[in-house]
Structures are given as structure tokens and as C-alpha cells.
Design an enzyme around this catalytic site. Structure first.
Site, mmCIF file in Angstrom:
data_model
loop_
_atom_site.group_PDB
_atom_site.id
_atom_site.type_symbol
_atom_site.label_atom_id
_atom_site.label_comp_id
_atom_site.label_asym_id
_atom_site.label_seq_id
_atom_site.Cartn_x
_atom_site.Cartn_y
_atom_site.Cartn_z
ATOM 1 N N ARG A 3 -7.415 -0.428 -6.841
ATOM 2 C CA ARG A 3 -7.748 0.716 -5.814
ATOM 3 C C ARG A 3 -8.086 1.865 -6.762
ATOM 4 O O ARG A 3 -6.944 2.219 -7.521
ATOM 5 C CB ARG A 3 -6.616 0.982 -5.012
ATOM 6 N N ARG A 7 0.717 -1.083 -0.075
ATOM 7 C CA ARG A 7 0.038 0.018 -0.092
ATOM 8 C C ARG A 7 0.908 1.235 -0.118
ATOM 9 O O ARG A 7 2.224 1.161 0.118
ATOM 10 C CB ARG A 7 -1.163 0.092 1.181
ATOM 11 N N GLY A 8 0.324 2.349 -0.084
ATOM 12 C CA GLY A 8 0.993 3.661 -0.287
ATOM 13 C C GLY A 8 1.056 3.934 -1.735
ATOM 14 O O GLY A 8 1.378 3.098 -2.747
ATOM 15 N N ALA A 9 0.795 5.246 -2.021
ATOM 16 C CA ALA A 9 0.448 5.385 -3.515
ATOM 17 C C ALA A 9 1.672 5.100 -4.628
ATOM 18 O O ALA A 9 1.428 4.461 -5.502
ATOM 19 C CB ALA A 9 0.301 6.818 -3.764
ATOM 20 N N GLN A 66 -1.823 2.400 9.989
ATOM 21 C CA GLN A 66 -0.669 2.827 9.295
ATOM 22 C C GLN A 66 0.463 3.456 10.022
ATOM 23 O O GLN A 66 1.635 3.156 9.989
ATOM 24 C CB GLN A 66 -1.076 3.579 7.671
ATOM 25 N N ASN A 107 -5.485 12.396 0.234
ATOM 26 C CA ASN A 107 -4.376 11.754 1.234
ATOM 27 C C ASN A 107 -5.399 10.940 2.090
ATOM 28 O O ASN A 107 -6.563 11.224 2.267
ATOM 29 C CB ASN A 107 -3.653 12.659 1.775
ATOM 30 N N ASP A 131 -1.962 11.078 -2.378
ATOM 31 C CA ASP A 131 -2.365 9.745 -3.157
ATOM 32 C C ASP A 131 -2.783 10.630 -4.545
ATOM 33 O O ASP A 131 -2.699 9.851 -5.622
ATOM 34 C CB ASP A 131 -3.685 9.019 -2.685
HETATM 35 O O1 MRU Z 1 -4.390 3.297 2.313
HETATM 36 P P1 MRU Z 1 -3.021 3.602 1.994
HETATM 37 O O2 MRU Z 1 -2.231 2.967 3.166
HETATM 38 O O3 MRU Z 1 -2.383 3.051 0.867
HETATM 39 O O4 MRU Z 1 -3.092 4.988 2.169
HETATM 40 C C1 MRU Z 1 -1.558 5.577 1.837
HETATM 41 C C2 MRU Z 1 -1.725 7.248 2.041
HETATM 42 O O5 MRU Z 1 -2.419 7.790 2.180
HETATM 43 C C3 MRU Z 1 -0.310 7.995 1.867
HETATM 44 O O6 MRU Z 1 -0.287 9.016 2.532
HETATM 45 C C4 MRU Z 1 -0.075 8.129 0.529
HETATM 46 O O7 MRU Z 1 -0.494 7.038 -0.455
HETATM 47 C C5 MRU Z 1 1.361 8.731 0.372
HETATM 48 S S1 MRU Z 1 2.485 7.365 0.520
HETATM 49 C C6 MRU Z 1 3.923 7.738 -0.088
#
Ligand code: MRU
Length: 355
Positions: A100, A57-59, A203, A254, A244
């Protein structure tokens, strides 16, 4: 190499997404911090499922994983003696893209892979592999660059608050907002780090605190609901978050809870920084209202670590991102440079800069 760069290298040890020889090995982020387990994906459907289930996970990390998903599927085609073509991989692109909806990095990485495939002549698998590797390597380089740029905004001895996980786990390595915190701490600017726990998936508590403890960066976890009280107390000067999707006007999607941090930061005179690679900027989305917000299973809110915490029969609403209006943001840091208000013209100018 400068002393600071060497110091940062020593702290940049976590790699969540690893491809080799037809296997994508993902650090299973559902299990952290107590178990460092990996899952192995051998085709695009397995990668799409890993993205949907938050194994990865994470963009930026989901974009990188999706790129490798295309490589896995192309490898299977080649192994079966079938042509590696746009037509043969069309449904693969669709499946990965649908995993996603909010982080634009997913569609961005897949668009790069599709363009590479369209241009490939005699070795499409080789071209796709090189492109996925480039997407991953460029993200790491962008993070190191953003760390430098973001940390240059800080006075000495500041306190910062971050949200969600934007570190090595969420990227190719080092991180976006957490990369700026790493750089700011290594450079002696940041004296205090606070991380919100980031309900419901935790997270911040499970992942960001794990990264910070591994890096020996002193940090304190707070309940998400403690953020305004923290800001009022005067111990944090900056809120630093990732993104994101950043719309062309600077509105930023985000992790859920970011918007209320920005409102509170404005109320308390705390500066608000968004850190994201250019792959997160979506110039085709004009306004934050046009960003699709992922709604996840209410069950994620009704239990903690598999144990039900809410009375049977209760329902929940579980949007997992929100949009912070550009007017609440002080600075957006990308690897192409940092911009301040008005963000529209600043982003348009950076869009013309070669990545
Ligand atoms: O649902 P997630 O854990 O994928 O959400 C992640 C976030 O919102 C992060 O802040 C975003 O992706 C930036 S990660 C460098």
C-alpha cells in the site's frame, strides 16, 4: 497502577496482529463485525496480500504486520539452511513495501527491519524477531501516551466526532484517535461520541462501532454526509482523527473524507485534532501534495457487502485517502508531545526528541 490506567487496561483487549512460532495470525477485518475470523500467514507474500486486501489495515498495524512478514521470510531462509541477509531478503522488503502506498508506517517499519538486519552479527533471525516485537510494543506504549496527552486538551462534558477506524484494530492496541477517545471517556471528559460510517469500506460503521460497543462507550453512528449538520448543531466540540502520513509542514493524509470534516470543523468553530505516533510523521515529505494517494478498485464503491448497488455499466472513482492542509488542523498529538501551529517548527523540534 493508577485507577485510570487499570480502567484503560480492562478496555484494551483487542489484538489484531499476533505473531508466534513462525505464524502471523491476523484478525480478518473484512469479516467484522459479525464474524471474528483469523487468517494465518507463513511467508511475506501472504502478509503483503493481507495488507493489500485489508485483512489488516490502519497505518501502524500494517507497519507491524510488515515487520513480522520480514521475520517469517527470514525464518524460512534459516529453516532451509540459507543465509539470512539483506541480499536474500531484498525482494521481500520490496514486496511488502509495495503493498500500500500512502501510510508511511509501512516503509518506516521496513527501514527499521532493514537497518536491524544490516547490523545483526551472529543471529539475524533473533535480531529481526526482537525488532518486530519492539515495533509492536512501542506502538502500544505510544498509543497509551497519546491517549493521555490528547485527552488533556478537553473540557468536561464534550462531544467528539471521529472518522474511519483508528482503534486497537488499526494499531498494536488501544488506538490513536480512538485511544484519545478511550482516555477522554474513561477520564470523564467525553460525554458524546459520534463516528462517521466511512464509505466505501465502512471502517467507522463496521470496526469503530464494534470497538466502542465492546468497550461500552456510548456512541452514535452517522452517515458521512451528516457531519456538517452535526457540527452545526453544536453537540461536538472536537473532531479527532488519525493519520497515514504527516508531512514536515503538518499537512496530513488520512482516510478519504477527513479533509471535508476539517473544512466543516473550521466553518463551525469545532476544534480539529490529529493523533498519530511518530512513525506516521514523514519529515522527508515536505508538503502534503507530495503524498501518494492510494486509488483502489472502483468496484469497492459499486457494491455493498458483495451486493451491487449501482447500475451495470457505471464507473466510479475511488481515492481512499485525502490530505488535510495543516492550516485546518488545531493540534497534532504524538507520543513525543502535542504541537500547535505553526507545525513545521514544532515537528522539526520533536524530530530531535528521542522516541
Ligand atoms: O484504508 P485504511 O483502513 O487502512 O485507512 C486507515 C486510516 O485512514 C486511519 O485513519 C489511519 O491509518 C490511522 S490508524 C491509527
Amino acid at each position: 497502577m493508577s485507577e485510570l490506567a487499570a480502567h484503560l487496561d480492562r478496555h484494551d483487549t483487542i489484538r489484531a496482529v499476533n505473531y508466534a512460532d513462525g505464524v502471523l495470525r491476523l484478525l480478518d477485518q473484512r469479516e467484522l463485525p459479525f464474524t471474528e475470523a483469523h487468517i494465518e500467514c507463513r511467508n511475506a507474500i501472504e502478509v503483503a496480500k493481507a495488507i493489500k486486501d485489508l485483512v489488516v489495515r490502519g497505518a501502524p498495524a500494517i507497519g507491524i504486520a510488515a515487520a513480522w512478514g520480514v521475520v517469517l521470510q527470514a525464518g524460512l531462509l534459516e529453516g532451509a539452511g540459507e543465509p539470512v541477509s539483506i541480499a536474500a531478503l531484498d525482494s521481500t522488503f520490496g514486496t511488502l513495501n509495495a503493498a500500500r502506498p500512502t501510510a508511511v508506517n509501512l516503509a518506516w517499519a521496513l527501514a527499521r527491519m532493514r537497518a536491524t538486519l544490516a547490523a545483526a552479527k551472529d543471529d539475524p533471525l533473533g535480531a529481526l524477531t526482537a525488532e518486530a516485537r519492539a515495533i509492536q510494543d512501542e506502538d502500544l506504549a505510544a498509543n497509551r501516551k497519546m491517549g493521555e496527552i490528547g485527552a488533556s486538551f478537553f473540557a468536561d462534558g464534550i462531544g467528539v466526532l471521529t472518522h474511519c477506524n483508528t482503534g486497537s484494530l488499526a494499531t498494536a492496541g488501544f488506538g490513536t484517535a480512538l485511544g484519545v477517545i478511550r482516555a477522554g471517556y474513561a477520564g470523564g471528559k467525553i460525554a458524546r461520541v459520534y463516528a462517521g460510517e466511512t464509505r466505501p469500506w465502512l471502517q467507522g460503521a463496521r470496526l469503530t462501532m464494534w470497538e466502542l460497543v465492546r468497550d461500552r462507550i456510548p456512541a452514535k453512528l452517522i452517515a458521512d454526509s451528516a457531519a456538517s449538520h452535526l457540527m452545526k448543531s453544536g453537540v461536538v466540540q472536537w473532531v479527532i482523527v488519525g493519520a497515514d502520513r504527516i508531512a514536515a509542514n503538518g499537512d496530513t493524509a488520512n482516510k478519504i473524507g477527513t479533509y471535508q470534516l476539517a473544512i466543516s470543523a473550521k466553518r463551525h468553530g469545532v476544534k480539529f485534532m490529529v493523533v498519530a505516533p511518530w512513525s506516521t510523521v514523514d519529515m522527508a515529505t515536505k508538503h502534503g501534495d507530495d503524498i501518494e494517494i492510494e486509488l483502489r478498485d472502483p468496484a469497492e464503491l459499486l457494491s455493498i457487502s458483495g451486493k451491487r448497488t449501482v447500475v451495470d455499466g457505471a464507473d466510479a472513482w475511488n481515492p481512499v485517502f485525502d490530505v488535510t492542509p495543516a492550516e485546518l488542523i488545531d493540534v497534532i498529538v504524538t507520543e513525543r508531545g502535542a504541537i500547535q501551529k505553526p507545525f513545521g517548527p514544532g515537528l522539526a523540534k520533536l524530530a530531535g526528541v528521542q522516541g
